[in-house]
Design a protein around this motif. Sequence first.
Motif, PDB file in Angstrom:
ATOM      1  N   GLY A  41       0.799  -1.218   0.000  1.00 15.91           N
ATOM      2  CA  GLY A  41       0.000   0.000   0.000  1.00 15.91           C
ATOM      3  C   GLY A  41       0.831   1.267   0.000  1.00 15.91           C
ATOM      4  O   GLY A  41       0.294   2.359   0.129  1.00 15.91           O
ATOM      5  N   THR A  42       2.142   1.145  -0.146  1.00 15.36           N
ATOM      6  CA  THR A  42       3.021   2.309  -0.147  1.00 15.36           C
ATOM      7  C   THR A  42       2.732   3.188  -1.363  1.00 15.36           C
ATOM      8  O   THR A  42       2.474   2.675  -2.452  1.00 15.36           O
ATOM      9  N   ALA A  43       2.806   4.496  -1.173  1.00 14.52           N
ATOM     10  CA  ALA A  43       2.597   5.417  -2.294  1.00 14.52           C
ATOM     11  C   ALA A  43       3.635   5.144  -3.369  1.00 14.52           C
ATOM     12  O   ALA A  43       4.833   5.067  -3.082  1.00 14.52           O
ATOM     13  N   HIS A  44       3.167   4.973  -4.595  1.00 12.65           N
ATOM     14  CA  HIS A  44       4.079   4.707  -5.705  1.00 12.65           C
ATOM     15  C   HIS A  44       3.465   5.171  -7.018  1.00 12.65           C
ATOM     16  O   HIS A  44       2.256   5.374  -7.114  1.00 12.65           O
ATOM     17  N   TRP A  45       4.308   5.340  -8.015  1.00 12.68           N
ATOM     18  CA  TRP A  45       3.900   5.773  -9.337  1.00 12.68           C
ATOM     19  C   TRP A  45       4.553   4.844 -10.343  1.00 12.68           C
ATOM     20  O   TRP A  45       5.718   4.465 -10.187  1.00 12.68           O
ATOM     21  N   VAL A  46       3.813   4.481 -11.389  1.00 12.54           N
ATOM     22  CA  VAL A  46       4.339   3.606 -12.432  1.00 12.54           C
ATOM     23  C   VAL A  46       4.423   4.403 -13.723  1.00 12.54           C
ATOM     24  O   VAL A  46       3.426   4.976 -14.176  1.00 12.54           O
ATOM     25  N   LEU A  47       5.614   4.447 -14.300  1.00  9.99           N
ATOM     26  CA  LEU A  47       5.832   5.131 -15.568  1.00  9.99           C
ATOM     27  C   LEU A  47       6.235   4.075 -16.597  1.00  9.99           C
ATOM     28  O   LEU A  47       7.229   3.372 -16.406  1.00  9.99           O
ATOM     29  N   LYS A  48       5.469   3.974 -17.668  1.00  6.31           N
ATOM     30  CA  LYS A  48       5.768   2.998 -18.722  1.00  6.31           C
ATOM     31  C   LYS A  48       6.454   3.713 -19.871  1.00  6.31           C
ATOM     32  O   LYS A  48       5.835   4.561 -20.535  1.00  6.31           O
TER      33      LYS A  48
END
Length: 171
Positions: A41-48
Amino acid sequence: MDAARKPVQLPSQPRKSAPRKAPASAPSTYVVWDQAKEVGGTAHWVLKLPAMDLINANEVRRWHWGKERRVAAKIREVAAVLARKEGVPRLERARVVYVVHPKAGTRVFDPSNWSLTAKAAVDGLQDAGVFEDDNAAVVTGVDPRAGERQSGAHIMMSLVIIDQGEENAGA
């Protein structure tokens, strides 16, 4: 007495090796990263990253240095644009996991071979203002993972930026 100590040379014979076969019950040699398990549940961002040239440490030795710099600059620019577009905020401490998505037929590969691509992308994140600097006090790690196979003609990469808040700051 000296003659007894002299090593005997045997004629060389080619090695006979049996073809390697995995036992029927052996698990697959390709293991896909479980993002939910590691990130939770940690804040994260996914960039493809889009389909583009990536820098593979095994292949870059055959490239002209100018090509490597052009490709790295493009990766850096694309990562910065994606970070701004996705609204990745400024982070005090973070870890970046780069996930390499191989072609469909790939059985085994080494995702760490794309570390030069990841380095250029992290520099782009710094350019976008995600990090003040990409030193070890801010970016605690840039870790490789194997991602899902994909059907495209290119190997693809995703960046997962995991917020670590201010934990261990100054350590």
